[in-house]
Motif scaffolding. Structure first.
Motif, PDB file in Angstrom:
ATOM      1  N   ILE A   1       0.840  -1.202   0.000  1.00 52.07           N
ATOM      2  CA  ILE A   1       0.000   0.000   0.000  1.00 52.07           C
ATOM      3  C   ILE A   1       0.874   1.252   0.000  1.00 52.07           C
ATOM      4  CG2 ILE A   1      -1.652   1.327   1.363  1.00 52.07           C
ATOM      5  CD1 ILE A   1      -2.810  -1.397   2.272  1.00 52.07           C
ATOM      6  N   LEU A   2       1.926   1.233   0.786  1.00 48.66           N
ATOM      7  CA  LEU A   2       2.844   2.359   0.831  1.00 48.66           C
ATOM      8  C   LEU A   2       3.584   2.527  -0.493  1.00 48.66           C
ATOM      9  CD1 LEU A   2       3.651   4.455   2.920  1.00 48.66           C
ATOM     10  CD2 LEU A   2       5.523   2.974   3.588  1.00 48.66           C
ATOM     11  N   ALA A   3       3.866   1.427  -1.177  1.00 51.65           N
ATOM     12  CA  ALA A   3       4.544   1.488  -2.470  1.00 51.65           C
ATOM     13  C   ALA A   3       3.672   2.162  -3.521  1.00 51.65           C
ATOM     14  CB  ALA A   3       4.925   0.089  -2.934  1.00 51.65           C
ATOM     15  N   ILE A   4       2.373   2.050  -3.390  1.00 49.44           N
ATOM     16  CA  ILE A   4       1.475   2.701  -4.336  1.00 49.44           C
ATOM     17  C   ILE A   4       1.325   4.183  -4.000  1.00 49.44           C
ATOM     18  CG2 ILE A   4      -0.916   2.758  -5.159  1.00 49.44           C
ATOM     19  CD1 ILE A   4      -0.929  -0.312  -4.739  1.00 49.44           C
ATOM     20  N   LEU A   5       1.242   4.503  -2.717  1.00 51.26           N
ATOM     21  CA  LEU A   5       1.013   5.887  -2.312  1.00 51.26           C
ATOM     22  C   LEU A   5       2.305   6.715  -2.268  1.00 51.26           C
ATOM     23  CD1 LEU A   5      -1.567   5.285   0.539  1.00 51.26           C
ATOM     24  CD2 LEU A   5      -2.006   5.967  -1.822  1.00 51.26           C
ATOM     25  N   LEU A   6       3.340   6.190  -1.648  1.00 49.56           N
ATOM     26  CA  LEU A   6       4.615   6.895  -1.486  1.00 49.56           C
ATOM     27  C   LEU A   6       5.774   5.944  -1.813  1.00 49.56           C
ATOM     28  CD1 LEU A   6       3.746   8.589   1.895  1.00 49.56           C
ATOM     29  CD2 LEU A   6       3.879   9.722  -0.318  1.00 49.56           C
ATOM     30  N   PRO A   7       6.064   5.760  -3.089  1.00 46.88           N
ATOM     31  CA  PRO A   7       7.043   4.748  -3.501  1.00 46.88           C
ATOM     32  C   PRO A   7       8.434   4.866  -2.867  1.00 46.88           C
ATOM     33  CG  PRO A   7       5.842   5.558  -5.392  1.00 46.88           C
ATOM     34  CD  PRO A   7       5.446   6.404  -4.234  1.00 46.88           C
ATOM     35  N   PRO A   8       9.041   6.064  -2.793  1.00 43.32           N
ATOM     36  CA  PRO A   8      10.397   6.099  -2.216  1.00 43.32           C
ATOM     37  C   PRO A   8      10.450   5.669  -0.744  1.00 43.32           C
ATOM     38  CG  PRO A   8      10.014   8.071  -3.494  1.00 43.32           C
ATOM     39  CD  PRO A   8       8.707   7.362  -3.381  1.00 43.32           C
ATOM     40  N   ILE A   9       9.417   5.954   0.008  1.00 44.02           N
ATOM     41  CA  ILE A   9       9.413   5.559   1.420  1.00 44.02           C
ATOM     42  C   ILE A   9       9.335   4.045   1.549  1.00 44.02           C
ATOM     43  CG2 ILE A   9       8.119   5.712   3.581  1.00 44.02           C
ATOM     44  CD1 ILE A   9       7.429   8.578   2.800  1.00 44.02           C
ATOM     45  N   ALA A  10       8.533   3.412   0.713  1.00 41.20           N
ATOM     46  CA  ALA A  10       8.433   1.952   0.753  1.00 41.20           C
ATOM     47  C   ALA A  10       9.761   1.302   0.377  1.00 41.20           C
ATOM     48  CB  ALA A  10       7.323   1.483  -0.191  1.00 41.20           C
ATOM     49  N   VAL A  11      10.434   1.852  -0.627  1.00 42.25           N
ATOM     50  CA  VAL A  11      11.731   1.315  -1.033  1.00 42.25           C
ATOM     51  C   VAL A  11      12.751   1.512   0.078  1.00 42.25           C
ATOM     52  CG1 VAL A  11      13.638   1.571  -2.674  1.00 42.25           C
ATOM     53  CG2 VAL A  11      11.290   1.567  -3.490  1.00 42.25           C
TER      54      VAL A  11
ATOM     55  N   LEU B   1      12.168   1.685   3.320  1.00 48.46           N
ATOM     56  CA  LEU B   1      11.876   0.772   4.423  1.00 48.46           C
ATOM     57  C   LEU B   1      12.277  -0.662   4.094  1.00 48.46           C
ATOM     58  CD1 LEU B   1       8.406   2.093   5.631  1.00 48.46           C
ATOM     59  CD2 LEU B   1      10.618   2.342   6.764  1.00 48.46           C
ATOM     60  N   LYS B   2      12.174  -1.049   2.826  1.00 49.50           N
ATOM     61  CA  LYS B   2      12.501  -2.422   2.437  1.00 49.50           C
ATOM     62  C   LYS B   2      13.990  -2.611   2.156  1.00 49.50           C
ATOM     63  CE  LYS B   2      11.577  -6.627   1.062  1.00 49.50           C
ATOM     64  NZ  LYS B   2      11.026  -7.654   1.892  1.00 49.50           N
ATOM     65  N   ALA B   3      14.597  -1.705   1.387  1.00 42.91           N
ATOM     66  CA  ALA B   3      15.963  -1.915   0.917  1.00 42.91           C
ATOM     67  C   ALA B   3      16.980  -0.985   1.567  1.00 42.91           C
ATOM     68  CB  ALA B   3      16.011  -1.747  -0.601  1.00 42.91           C
ATOM     69  N   GLY B   4      16.536   0.011   2.285  1.00 41.72           N
ATOM     70  CA  GLY B   4      17.470   0.946   2.900  1.00 41.72           C
ATOM     71  C   GLY B   4      17.918   2.015   1.915  1.00 41.72           C
ATOM     72  N   ALA B   5      18.867   2.822   2.351  1.00 45.02           N
ATOM     73  CA  ALA B   5      19.371   3.915   1.514  1.00 45.02           C
ATOM     74  C   ALA B   5      20.482   3.378   0.618  1.00 45.02           C
ATOM     75  CB  ALA B   5      19.878   5.054   2.384  1.00 45.02           C
ATOM     76  N   GLY B   6      20.113   3.028  -0.592  1.00 43.33           N
ATOM     77  CA  GLY B   6      21.083   2.471  -1.525  1.00 43.33           C
ATOM     78  C   GLY B   6      20.693   2.779  -2.951  1.00 43.33           C
ATOM     79  N   LYS B   7      21.142   1.920  -3.848  1.00 35.37           N
ATOM     80  CA  LYS B   7      20.910   2.167  -5.270  1.00 35.37           C
ATOM     81  C   LYS B   7      19.427   2.100  -5.638  1.00 35.37           C
ATOM     82  CE  LYS B   7      21.672  -2.579  -6.679  1.00 35.37           C
ATOM     83  NZ  LYS B   7      22.377  -3.495  -7.540  1.00 35.37           N
ATOM     84  N   HIS B   8      18.669   1.216  -4.996  1.00 34.28           N
ATOM     85  CA  HIS B   8      17.248   1.115  -5.320  1.00 34.28           C
ATOM     86  C   HIS B   8      16.489   2.385  -4.929  1.00 34.28           C
ATOM     87  CE1 HIS B   8      17.073  -2.922  -6.847  1.00 34.28           C
ATOM     88  NE2 HIS B   8      17.792  -3.357  -5.815  1.00 34.28           N
ATOM     89  N   LEU B   9      16.875   2.994  -3.830  1.00 41.56           N
ATOM     90  CA  LEU B   9      16.229   4.230  -3.411  1.00 41.56           C
ATOM     91  C   LEU B   9      16.524   5.363  -4.391  1.00 41.56           C
ATOM     92  CD1 LEU B   9      14.553   5.766  -1.325  1.00 41.56           C
ATOM     93  CD2 LEU B   9      16.677   6.277  -0.127  1.00 41.56           C
TER      94      LEU B   9
END
Length: 52
Positions: free
Chosen positions: A8-18, A20-28
Motif C-alpha cells: 500500500i505504501l509502495a502505491i502511495l509513497l514509492p520512495p518511502i516503501a523502497v 523501508l525495504k531496501a534501505g538507503a542504496g541504489k534502489h532508493l
C-alpha cells in the motif's frame, strides 16, 4: 514489516516503501529518479522491490 502495508505504501509513497525495504542504496536513488520524471514507473519499481 507487514508486506501488505509495504505494498500500500509502495502505491502511495514509492520512495518511502523502497527505503523501508531496501534501505538507503541504489534502489532508493533509482526510485527517486523514476518518481521525479514519471510517477507510474516509480510505483512499478517500488512494487518490484517490495515484493521480491
Amino acid at each position: 514489516m507487514n508486506k501488505l502495508l509495504l505494498i500500500i505504501l509502495a502505491i502511495l509513497l514509492p520512495p518511502i516503501a523502497v527505503f523501508l525495504k531496501a534501505g538507503a542504496g541504489k534502489h532508493l536513488i533509482i526510485n527517486i529518479i523514476l518518481c521525479l520524471f514519471f510517477y507510474v514507473p516509480g510505483i512499478i519499481h517500488s512494487l518490484y522491490v517490495v515484493t521480491r
